[in-house]
Scaffold this active site. Structure first.
Site, PDB file in Angstrom:
ATOM      1  N   TYR A  59       1.408 -16.855 -25.000  1.00 27.69           N
ATOM      2  CA  TYR A  59       2.242 -18.011 -24.682  1.00 27.69           C
ATOM      3  C   TYR A  59       1.875 -18.588 -23.316  1.00 27.69           C
ATOM      4  O   TYR A  59       1.702 -19.804 -23.169  1.00 27.69           O
ATOM      5  CB  TYR A  59       3.708 -17.588 -24.695  1.00 27.69           C
ATOM      6  CG  TYR A  59       4.676 -18.714 -24.419  1.00 27.69           C
ATOM      7  CD1 TYR A  59       5.062 -19.598 -25.420  1.00 27.69           C
ATOM      8  CD2 TYR A  59       5.227 -18.879 -23.149  1.00 27.69           C
ATOM      9  CE1 TYR A  59       5.973 -20.623 -25.161  1.00 27.69           C
ATOM     10  CE2 TYR A  59       6.131 -19.891 -22.883  1.00 27.69           C
ATOM     11  CZ  TYR A  59       6.496 -20.766 -23.891  1.00 27.69           C
ATOM     12  OH  TYR A  59       7.386 -21.780 -23.627  1.00 27.69           O
ATOM     13  N   SER A 106       4.098 -28.381 -21.941  1.00 30.31           N
ATOM     14  CA  SER A 106       3.807 -27.073 -21.373  1.00 30.31           C
ATOM     15  C   SER A 106       5.123 -26.329 -21.148  1.00 30.31           C
ATOM     16  O   SER A 106       6.079 -26.518 -21.899  1.00 30.31           O
ATOM     17  CB  SER A 106       3.020 -27.235 -20.063  1.00 30.31           C
ATOM     18  OG  SER A 106       2.690 -25.971 -19.512  1.00 30.31           O
ATOM     19  N   LYS A 157       0.305 -22.409 -22.563  1.00 27.69           N
ATOM     20  CA  LYS A 157       0.982 -23.406 -21.736  1.00 27.69           C
ATOM     21  C   LYS A 157       0.158 -23.781 -20.505  1.00 27.69           C
ATOM     22  O   LYS A 157       0.232 -24.907 -20.013  1.00 27.69           O
ATOM     23  CB  LYS A 157       2.366 -22.882 -21.333  1.00 27.69           C
ATOM     24  CG  LYS A 157       3.315 -22.710 -22.523  1.00 27.69           C
ATOM     25  CD  LYS A 157       3.404 -23.993 -23.365  1.00 27.69           C
ATOM     26  CE  LYS A 157       4.368 -23.876 -24.521  1.00 27.69           C
ATOM     27  NZ  LYS A 157       4.418 -25.095 -25.355  1.00 27.69           N
TER      28      LYS A 157
END
Length: 323
Positions: free
Chosen positions: A194, A165, A198
């Protein structure tokens, strides 16, 4: 024997030296192992100690370069290349079928591959590419390899799933389940894609242990800021500059982020994969080689959200993931 204390400057090799007995005889699959990436460095470091390291990539030529480089660095390494494109469900299924045909069990599955904050792009299956690479593809791969992972379990060992992550997860608002199912360019920014990807990594890693009843345990982590091949791709540089990771000339912004070298960047992944001290903390998030659950944003630590994401992903794939 007392185990060492790890820090932000600890290297993957130092971690592996400490856990050599835990890594011995283990079989590990790592996604995203291109040269000049932390996946490659993770694979190279583990290969010195493990029984088998399966490296993956969607480009056969680049995958061969990684294999050759690891074998040059570690002549004794048992490396097995695997073609895998996490943006293609068909490729994921083909890769899983190949792994399931191997005679060896699978002890650790490391989801390292990432898309890196590029522009909006749909996969052939109609998913947003960052979420496909970081979550949907890994979810399906884990489902298909679950029997292989379970076959590695014993009274003394619990298989692990590790997701890479980022601290970036906390800058977003969590996973948008509607966008996951119906991605559109209008609802997308490089940053939001993004951050969601994550966030999904953390939620999935935590839910694996709950869904499996502890028979497989998951961990997620922030590896640190590392100047990798992903960060250097032209299509990702706009995003990396927008969050302050890169200067305008494309070089690392050391004043904004404390950059790690590649060996340090791979260390937290190795801890998540092998450190016996964290086994009683399944679902944990690691930073700088230690458990750092206090650094997880509420939207990414909510068990109910983790359950919803799992259920939503099952619905997208049209199949259940049960252990």
């Amino acid at each position: 024997m007392s185990l060492p204390t790890f820090t932000a400057t600890t290297t993957a090799e130092e971690v592996l030296q400490a856990f050599a007995d835990q890594v011995k005889d283990k079989n590990v699959l790592i996604t995203g192992t291109s040269l000049n990436g932390i996946g490659f460095e993770t694979a190279r470091a583990i290969a010195k100690y493990a029984n088998l390291v399966i490296i993956t990539g969607y480009n056969a030529e680049r995958l061969k370069l990684s294999e050759d480089a690891i074998k040059k660095s570690v002549p004794s390494a048992n490396i097995r290349p695997l073609i895998l494109d996490l943006c293609s469900l068909a490729s994921v299924r083909n890769a899983a079928a190949e792994v399931n045909a191997y005679p060896e069990p699978l002890h650790v599955l490391i989801h390292n591959a990432a898309h890196g904050g590029g522009p909006f792009q749909l996969t052939p299956d109609g998913f947003e590419s960052q979420l496909s690479t970081a979550h949907i593809g890994p979810f399906l791969l884990t489902k298909l390899l679950a029997p292989k992972l379970l076959s590695a379990s014993s009274s003394k060992y619990t298989p692990r799933v590790v997701t890479i992550s980022s601290i970036g997860h906390a800058h977003g608002t969590g996973v948008d389940l509607d966008f996951l199912a119906h991605p559109t360019a209008e609802k997308y920014t490089n940053q939001s894609g993004y951050f969601q990807a994550k966030s999904a990594c953390i939620l999935f890693a935590a839910e694996v242990g709950r869904r499996s009843g502890g028979r497989v345990i998951g961990f997620s982590l922030h590896p640190g800021a590392i100047y990798t091949n992903l960060m250097q791709k032209p299509e990702n540089q706009t995003f990396m500059k927008s969050i302050g990771a890169l200067k305008e000339d494309g070089t690392p912004n050391d004043t904004q982020f404390p950059f790690k070298n590649m060996a340090q960047g791979a260390a937290t992944t190795v801890v998540a994969a092998f450190d016996p001290r964290i086994e009683d903390q399944p679902g944990s998030y690691l930073v700088d080689c230690v458990v750092a659950n206090d650094q997880v944003a509420p939207h990414s630590s909510d068990p109910e959200m983790a359950k919803k994401l799992w259920d939503a992903t099952e619905e997208l794939l049209g199949e259940k993931f049960t252990f």
